[in-house]
Design an enzyme around this catalytic site. Structure first.
Site, PDB file in Angstrom:
ATOM      1  N   GLY A  12      57.925  33.805 -59.605  1.00 36.70           N
ATOM      2  CA  GLY A  12      56.894  33.590 -58.623  1.00 36.70           C
ATOM      3  C   GLY A  12      55.742  33.204 -58.299  1.00 36.70           C
ATOM      4  O   GLY A  12      54.201  33.464 -57.971  1.00 36.70           O
ATOM      5  N   MET A  17      50.120  35.545 -54.090  1.00 40.24           N
ATOM      6  CA  MET A  17      50.712  36.796 -54.755  1.00 40.24           C
ATOM      7  C   MET A  17      51.446  36.530 -55.630  1.00 40.24           C
ATOM      8  O   MET A  17      50.970  37.524 -56.601  1.00 40.24           O
ATOM      9  CB  MET A  17      51.867  37.560 -53.380  1.00 40.24           C
ATOM     10  CG  MET A  17      51.908  39.060 -53.374  1.00 40.24           C
ATOM     11  SD  MET A  17      50.557  39.665 -53.075  1.00 40.24           S
ATOM     12  CE  MET A  17      50.282  41.333 -53.308  1.00 40.24           C
ATOM     13  N   GLY A 102      59.245  43.245 -52.661  1.00 39.59           N
ATOM     14  CA  GLY A 102      58.522  43.378 -51.658  1.00 39.59           C
ATOM     15  C   GLY A 102      58.753  42.059 -50.324  1.00 39.59           C
ATOM     16  O   GLY A 102      57.926  42.138 -49.784  1.00 39.59           O
ATOM     17  N   THR A 104      59.779  40.555 -48.003  1.00 39.41           N
ATOM     18  CA  THR A 104      60.059  40.817 -46.041  1.00 39.41           C
ATOM     19  C   THR A 104      61.304  39.426 -45.183  1.00 39.41           C
ATOM     20  O   THR A 104      61.280  38.086 -46.473  1.00 39.41           O
ATOM     21  CB  THR A 104      58.996  40.569 -45.477  1.00 39.41           C
ATOM     22  OG1 THR A 104      58.167  39.492 -45.595  1.00 39.41           O
ATOM     23  CG2 THR A 104      58.461  41.770 -46.042  1.00 39.41           C
ATOM     24  N   PRO A 127      58.323  47.186 -48.189  1.00 36.65           N
ATOM     25  CA  PRO A 127      57.776  46.255 -46.802  1.00 36.65           C
ATOM     26  C   PRO A 127      56.467  46.227 -47.132  1.00 36.65           C
ATOM     27  O   PRO A 127      55.897  44.923 -47.393  1.00 36.65           O
ATOM     28  CB  PRO A 127      58.222  46.124 -45.641  1.00 36.65           C
ATOM     29  CG  PRO A 127      58.628  47.463 -45.242  1.00 36.65           C
ATOM     30  CD  PRO A 127      58.509  48.244 -46.468  1.00 36.65           C
ATOM     31  N   MET A 129      53.612  47.637 -50.401  1.00 36.58           N
ATOM     32  CA  MET A 129      53.788  48.806 -51.569  1.00 36.58           C
ATOM     33  C   MET A 129      52.358  48.679 -51.072  1.00 36.58           C
ATOM     34  O   MET A 129      51.851  50.051 -52.752  1.00 36.58           O
ATOM     35  CB  MET A 129      53.133  47.601 -52.872  1.00 36.58           C
ATOM     36  CG  MET A 129      54.921  47.014 -52.609  1.00 36.58           C
ATOM     37  SD  MET A 129      56.118  47.559 -53.851  1.00 36.58           S
ATOM     38  CE  MET A 129      57.374  46.672 -53.130  1.00 36.58           C
ATOM     39  N   HIS A 160      48.005  38.433 -39.177  1.00 40.50           N
ATOM     40  CA  HIS A 160      48.360  37.637 -40.925  1.00 40.50           C
ATOM     41  C   HIS A 160      47.539  36.139 -41.142  1.00 40.50           C
ATOM     42  O   HIS A 160      47.603  35.757 -39.698  1.00 40.50           O
ATOM     43  CB  HIS A 160      49.667  37.817 -41.279  1.00 40.50           C
ATOM     44  CG  HIS A 160      50.169  39.012 -42.001  1.00 40.50           C
ATOM     45  ND1 HIS A 160      50.665  39.695 -40.819  1.00 40.50           N
ATOM     46  CD2 HIS A 160      50.088  39.815 -42.989  1.00 40.50           C
ATOM     47  CE1 HIS A 160      50.937  41.381 -41.352  1.00 40.50           C
ATOM     48  NE2 HIS A 160      50.457  41.009 -42.993  1.00 40.50           N
ATOM     49  N   LYS A 164      51.941  32.897 -42.998  1.00 38.18           N
ATOM     50  CA  LYS A 164      53.382  33.428 -43.278  1.00 38.18           C
ATOM     51  C   LYS A 164      54.415  33.239 -42.323  1.00 38.18           C
ATOM     52  O   LYS A 164      53.777  32.874 -41.391  1.00 38.18           O
ATOM     53  CB  LYS A 164      53.021  34.554 -42.972  1.00 38.18           C
ATOM     54  CG  LYS A 164      53.597  36.280 -43.237  1.00 38.18           C
ATOM     55  CD  LYS A 164      53.362  37.676 -42.658  1.00 38.18           C
ATOM     56  CE  LYS A 164      54.271  38.672 -42.871  1.00 38.18           C
ATOM     57  NZ  LYS A 164      55.150  39.165 -44.374  1.00 38.18           N
TER      58      LYS A 164
END
Length: 277
Positions: A12, A17, A102, A104, A127, A129, A160, A164
């Site tokens: 990705g 991210m 990572g 979720t 969930p 790092m 957040h 998200k």
């Protein structure tokens, strides 16, 4: 285990991210950025990963399939979606690769499917790092054991960014699981994720959750222990995604070359039981 720098692939690469992960691996002297993927058919396939991440040319082109780089990588870092993550786990099982996850928002069925690979793939699944978050989980365990059955209400508040897609966050749920276990409660039974209308007074064993989605908030989590006369709050705030990315790179270095198993950040960080239990 191998002492060589692990060859890391980012899944990705075009995402928020993914770009930060590229930069984090590139900054890490003990790791090698070997590859990164974009969606099949993406116009970004062939783009220089450094330019994609804003760190200058690196001479490594984005690819649109892991099969194209299967011989060039040792470990994947995946912060994508549940279904893509499970597909990448199958890839790792087939080709003998390790993975750091990572992602979720996995359902119970998806978590069960993920766990089914524990004897086939060396994986770190967490969930969050962040080193700081994982230390916070230990502090919450201590607080819950000390306060949870002494008339303190427990609430989890998380915030957040507007993009998200899952709620509550995986980190908030993990915090809830930690405090529930510490006071011998089942989160599925005592977790309250919505209060609307005439919902009545709070039950003493509830563990409440509140969610905020707004702007560009990277990640904020607070667990509140409240009783008459005082309130204790344990809070972690992230101001940059780089804190998660650096933790993921640390996990990738740690898991590369290990035997199959499902590991957590406790294992990566070597956190001992500081609760004294």
């Amino acid at each position: 285990m191998t002492s060589a720098s692990p060859r890391i692939a980012i899944v990705g690469a075009a995402g928020r991210m993914g770009r930060v992960l590229i930069a984090a691996v590139n900054q890490d002297a003990e790791s090698e950025l070997a590859a990164a993927t974009v969606r099949p058919g993406s116009s970004l396939a062939g783009a220089d990963l450094g330019e994609l991440a804003g760190v200058g040319r690196l001479g490594i082109a984005a690819v649109d399939s892991l099969e194209a780089v299967v011989d060039d990588i040792d470990v994947l870092i995946d912060f994508t979606t549940p279904q893509l993550t499970l597909s990448n786990l199958a890839f790792c099982a087939e080709h003998g690769k390790a993975i750091v996850i990572g992602t979720t928002g996995l359902s119970d069925a998806e978590l069960d499917e993920l766990d089914s690979y524990r004897d086939q793939v060396p994986m770190v699944f967490a969930p969050n790092m962040s080193v700081g978050v994982n230390l916070t989980l230990k502090l919450l365990e201590i607080a819950a054991r000390t306060l949870g059955d002494e008339g303190y209400d427990i609430e989890v508040i998380e915030a957040h960014h507007r993009h998200k897609v899952d709620a509550p966050s995986g980190t908030a749920l993990r915090m809830g699981e930690v405090v529930a276990a510490a006071v011998d409660r089942n989160l599925k039974e005592h977790g309250v994720f919505e209060r609307v209308g005439q919902c009545g007074p709070r039950d003493a064993k509830e563990i409440g959750f509140a969610t905020v989605r707004a702007g560009d908030i990277v990640g904020e989590h607070t667990v509140m222990f409240a009783t008459e006369g005082e309130r204790i709050e344990v809070t972690h705030k992230a101001s940059s995604r780089m804190t998660f990315a650096r933790g993921a790179v640390r996990a990738a270095r740690w898991v590369s070359g290990r035997s199959a198993g499902r590991y957590g950040m406790d294992d990566v960080l070597g956190l001992e039981d500081i609760s004294g239990a």
